[in-house]
Design a protein around this motif. Structure first.
Motif, PDB file in Angstrom:
ATOM      1  N   VAL A  80      -2.854  -3.123   5.604  1.00  0.00           N
ATOM      2  CA  VAL A  80      -3.687  -2.721   4.545  1.00  0.00           C
ATOM      3  C   VAL A  80      -3.354  -3.300   3.256  1.00  0.00           C
TER       4      VAL A  80
ATOM      5  N   ILE B 200      -0.259  -0.631  10.390  1.00  0.00           N
ATOM      6  CA  ILE B 200      -1.230  -0.214   9.534  1.00  0.00           C
ATOM      7  C   ILE B 200      -0.613  -0.450   7.834  1.00  0.00           C
TER       8      ILE B 200
ATOM      9  N   THR C 185       0.943  -1.224  -0.090  1.00  0.00           N
ATOM     10  CA  THR C 185       0.077   0.022  -0.139  1.00  0.00           C
ATOM     11  C   THR C 185       0.718   1.186  -0.146  1.00  0.00           C
TER      12      THR C 185
ATOM     13  N   VAL D 281      -6.030  -0.793  -1.925  1.00  0.00           N
ATOM     14  CA  VAL D 281      -7.170   0.088  -1.049  1.00  0.00           C
ATOM     15  C   VAL D 281      -6.562   1.456  -0.988  1.00  0.00           C
TER      16      VAL D 281
END
Length: 273
Positions: free
Chosen positions: A268, A264, A218, A272
């Motif tokens: 993730v 995080i 991500t 996204v």
């Protein structure tokens, strides 16, 4: 854990200072994060399964046993005896839990090819009274990060690209904490360690950018690792500038925030954000 009363607080502190850790409860607070996070990431990226219960017991109690073993190897003479009870207790529980895991998923033994050498390095360094060496720290960190694919393998899940990228993101961050913390405490003011730590974090940030560009990670990982790299430079620089070292508690709270960012970034899915 109960808090000592006003009448026993001071004596308790005195006894703790005099006797030291008895080996039952690890006092290396930073290590707790490295024990918990990989297991959480692995279960989250893969899927929760019944086998994760004995696996978690084996993992946590194994860490307790390793901590007690380190104290036992460090102690001299009669002091070794005080660590035998926690070492044996945790060791037996770890073995029993591990047997349950192997019975449920025999192929998990393949990870012994990874854990064996890493644990051997950590034990060797502890035996030679170098438990805080770079080799010891990095070997234990890599062993911890290996728990991410282990949790997926144990549940019978495929080794997906996302799983390995999440492992890489966590490993890049955790491996960097070893030299970073040393530049603030044991190697404070050492220019070689400072340059090495900053160079590592810049290289880690570049790797994350490449993963994001390739669509494997991500884009949230990019600002997260830029923050990680910035703190690797700014914290030691600021301490040297003001002539006062950072308090361990301040460093710890800062790492809690950074760890959340990296967590995080690891959890993730790409695309996204």
């Amino acid at each position: 854990m109960t808090q000592p009363s006003a009448h026993t607080d001071k004596p308790a502190k005195s006894r703790k200072k005099k006797g030291g850790n008895a080996g039952w409860v690890p006092d290396q607070h930073g290590a707790w994060v490295m024990v918990i996070i990989p297991l959480v990431v692995g279960i989250t990226v893969a899927r929760p399964a019944l086998i994760h219960l004995p696996l978690a017991v084996a993992w946590f109690v194994g860490y307790f046993a390793f901590f007690a073993a380190g104290l036992w190897m460090k102690a001299r003479g009669p002091r070794k005896q005080r660590y035998v009870a926690p070492l044996v207790t945790y060791g037996v529980i770890c073995v029993l839990a591990s047997i349950v895991v192997v019975v449920m998923q025999p192929t998990i033994l393949v990870f012994g090819l990874i854990f064996g050498p890493l644990v051997a390095v950590a034990v060797w360094e502890a035996w030679n009274r170098r438990p805080r060496s770079l080799a010891s720290g990095e070997s234990t960190v890599l062993a911890s990060c290996a728990m991410i694919p282990v949790t997926a393998w144990a549940a019978g899940d495929p080794m997906t690209a996302r799983l390995w990228v999440s492992t890489a993101v966590i490993a890049l961050y955790f491996c960097g904490t070893i030299p970073y913390v040393k530049t603030l405490i044991r190697k404070r003011g050492d220019r070689t360690w400072f340059i090495g730590a900053v160079a590592y974090h810049l290289a880690a940030a570049v790797v994350v950018v490449v993963l994001a560009v390739a669509g494997l990670a991500t884009w949230l990982a990019v600002p997260a690792f830029l923050v990680v790299a910035l703190r690797a430079w700014w914290m030691p620089w600021q301490a040297a500038r003001r002539g006062t070292p950072w308090r361990p508690r301040t460093v710890g709270f800062g790492e809690m925030a950074v760890t959340v960012l990296v967590l995080i970034a690891a959890l993730v899915p790409p695309g996204v954000v």
